[in-house]
Design a protein around this motif. Structure first.
Motif, mmCIF file in Angstrom:
data_model
loop_
_atom_site.group_PDB
_atom_site.id
_atom_site.type_symbol
_atom_site.label_atom_id
_atom_site.label_comp_id
_atom_site.label_asym_id
_atom_site.label_seq_id
_atom_site.Cartn_x
_atom_site.Cartn_y
_atom_site.Cartn_z
ATOM 1 N N ASP A 110 0.848 -1.198 0.000
ATOM 2 C CA ASP A 110 0.000 0.000 0.000
ATOM 3 C C ASP A 110 0.882 1.246 0.000
ATOM 4 N N GLY A 111 1.391 1.585 -1.162
ATOM 5 C CA GLY A 111 2.262 2.754 -1.247
ATOM 6 C C GLY A 111 2.646 3.031 -2.684
ATOM 7 N N ILE A 112 3.398 4.078 -2.863
ATOM 8 C CA ILE A 112 3.915 4.419 -4.192
ATOM 9 C C ILE A 112 5.407 4.710 -4.093
ATOM 10 N N TYR A 113 6.067 4.717 -5.253
ATOM 11 C CA TYR A 113 7.510 4.957 -5.240
ATOM 12 C C TYR A 113 7.925 5.682 -6.513
ATOM 13 N N GLU A 114 9.138 6.176 -6.492
ATOM 14 C CA GLU A 114 9.763 6.795 -7.666
ATOM 15 C C GLU A 114 11.220 6.353 -7.709
ATOM 16 N N PRO A 135 9.299 16.310 -13.390
ATOM 17 C CA PRO A 135 8.226 15.367 -13.732
ATOM 18 C C PRO A 135 8.128 14.168 -12.782
ATOM 19 N N HIS A 136 9.253 13.732 -12.215
ATOM 20 C CA HIS A 136 9.179 12.640 -11.241
ATOM 21 C C HIS A 136 8.358 13.079 -10.015
ATOM 22 N N MET A 137 8.586 14.335 -9.577
ATOM 23 C CA MET A 137 7.841 14.829 -8.407
ATOM 24 C C MET A 137 6.355 14.979 -8.730
ATOM 25 N N GLU A 138 6.075 15.409 -9.962
ATOM 26 C CA GLU A 138 4.663 15.567 -10.348
ATOM 27 C C GLU A 138 3.972 14.205 -10.360
ATOM 28 N N ARG A 139 4.647 13.191 -10.906
ATOM 29 C CA ARG A 139 4.037 11.856 -10.922
ATOM 30 C C ARG A 139 3.847 11.342 -9.491
ATOM 31 N N MET A 140 4.810 11.621 -8.631
ATOM 32 C CA MET A 140 4.676 11.172 -7.243
ATOM 33 C C MET A 140 3.453 11.811 -6.577
ATOM 34 N N LYS A 141 3.277 13.117 -6.805
ATOM 35 C CA LYS A 141 2.119 13.812 -6.216
ATOM 36 C C LYS A 141 0.812 13.216 -6.734
ATOM 37 N N HIS A 142 0.750 12.951 -8.043
ATOM 38 C CA HIS A 142 -0.457 12.333 -8.606
ATOM 39 C C HIS A 142 -0.704 10.978 -7.974
ATOM 40 N N GLY A 143 0.376 10.208 -7.781
ATOM 41 C CA GLY A 143 0.246 8.871 -7.193
ATOM 42 C C GLY A 143 -0.292 8.948 -5.776
ATOM 43 N N LEU A 144 0.250 9.878 -4.981
ATOM 44 C CA LEU A 144 -0.206 10.013 -3.595
ATOM 45 C C LEU A 144 -1.682 10.374 -3.574
ATOM 46 N N SER A 145 -2.058 11.283 -4.454
ATOM 47 C CA SER A 145 -3.453 11.701 -4.471
ATOM 48 C C SER A 145 -4.347 10.568 -5.003
ATOM 49 N N LYS A 182 -0.761 1.427 -18.594
ATOM 50 C CA LYS A 182 0.691 1.578 -18.555
ATOM 51 C C LYS A 182 1.103 2.747 -17.678
ATOM 52 N N LEU A 183 2.342 2.663 -17.201
ATOM 53 C CA LEU A 183 2.884 3.745 -16.386
ATOM 54 C C LEU A 183 3.254 4.924 -17.286
ATOM 55 N N PRO A 184 2.889 6.145 -16.877
ATOM 56 C CA PRO A 184 3.369 7.308 -17.648
ATOM 57 C C PRO A 184 4.856 7.531 -17.345
ATOM 58 N N GLY A 185 5.695 6.823 -18.059
ATOM 59 C CA GLY A 185 7.140 6.852 -17.797
ATOM 60 C C GLY A 185 7.703 8.247 -18.024
ATOM 61 N N ILE A 186 8.629 8.635 -17.176
ATOM 62 C CA ILE A 186 9.258 9.955 -17.316
ATOM 63 C C ILE A 186 10.218 9.945 -18.506
ATOM 64 N N THR A 187 10.897 8.833 -18.721
ATOM 65 C CA THR A 187 11.791 8.741 -19.887
ATOM 66 C C THR A 187 10.959 8.838 -21.162
#
Ligand code: PLP
Length: 285
Positions: free
Chosen positions: A29-33, A47-57, A205-210
């Motif tokens: 039960d969590g998310i990671y980057e 963009p990594h931080m933005e994806r993390m924020k979206h994941g938490l929300s 699929k994951l919105p990959g940062i790369t």
């Protein structure tokens, strides 16, 4: 062994301990980057931080960290771990509860864990230096919310292992409509007749940062046409080039799918152009 961060403290990783009642451990039960860093310079931090924020929300974890805490944490991890080629692993679980109950617990603090691990030097845009992969393919059997970078990775682990047991470095995954989704730990690109293709973003699929950075660079550069559209596995089999992308690998040419050569079986010209562009621009995000 390096220096990790756990719930406010920096400490040798072997001393970092969490409770077995942590919901990350019990439920995933969590998310990671994972943010790559080369000689102290991070790639795609924003963009990594933005994806993390979206994941938490998306999974309803309230974390009251200020804007500055994440860059501070990352810079300290780099300082403490020798600033070579590092992957910065950032992990937030819902926290430690007193009972193992599926419902979200009230008033527990999220667990924040981070550490740095060594990654390979970034690929050099040179065909002779490329380290191409051979891959397996398999029906994507994961959950329906793969756009969340969840720590619950059992589906990905099993798909990755499937390829590994066949002597392959990754497994390309396809859905019930025989369309490519992604790979167990990478996004996937295909080249056909000079056009770069990748499946569009959705819950599969994951919105990959790369992926994001590469598409942005290719579009801004404008020399190579790019399309985001559904790709069937027949198209993968008939592709001129196939690549997989991830933060710690950048763009990796795939020269064999299920034992069959991709195109002429060699690392392609469009890979070379894409990796050249990526190498030149990756620190601008
Ligand atoms: N897809 C999956 C399932 C992944 O696990 C990863 C990276 O770990 C990626 C795609 C690539 O994402 P990124 O480019 O952000 O590393």
């Amino acid at each position: 062994m390096g220096i990790a961060f756990l719930n406010g403290s920096f400490l040798p990783i072997e001393q970092a301990k969490i409770s077995p009642m942590d919901r990350g451990f019990l439920f995933g039960d969590g998310i990671y980057e994972v943010v790559p860093s080369y000689q102290g310079k991070m790639v795609g931090f924003k963009p990594h931080m933005e994806r993390m924020k979206h994941g938490l929300s998306a999974i309803g974890i309230p974390l009251d960290w200020s804007q500055q805490q994440w860059p501070d944490l990352c810079h300290r991890l780099i300082e403490e771990n020798g600033s070579g080629n590092l992957g910065l692993y950032l992990h937030i679980s819902r926290g430690t509860d007193s009972s193992r109950s599926h419902g979200f617990p009230k008033a527990v603090d999220p667990t924040v864990f981070a550490y740095a691990f060594e990654i390979a030097p970034p690929p050099i845009a040179d065909k002779a230096m490329a380290k191409p992969y051979s891959v397996s393919t398999a029906r994507d059997m994961r959950w329906e919310r793969r756009h969340i970078k969840s720590t619950a990775l059992l589906g990905n682990v099993l798909h990755f292992q499937y390829g590994l047991e066949r002597g392959h470095g990754e497994t390309l995954l396809y859905n019930a409509d025989n369309e490519l989704t992604e790979a167990s730990a990478c996004n996937v690109f295909v080249v056909k007749n000079g056009t770069v293709l990748t499946p569009p973003l959705d819950h599969q699929k994951l919105p990959g940062i790369t992926r994001f950075m590469l598409l942005d660079m290719l579009r801004k550069d404008g020399r190579i046409p790019v399309e985001e559209r559904a790709i069937t596995m027949d198209e993968v089999a008939g592709a001129d080039e196939v690549w997989i992308t991830s933060s710690s690998k950048e763009i990796v040419p795939v020269t064999e799918v299920d034992g069959v050569p991709v195109g002429n079986g060699q690392v392609g010209d469009i890979w070379l152009a894409a990796q050249t562009l990526y190498s030149a621009n990756k620190f601008n995000y």
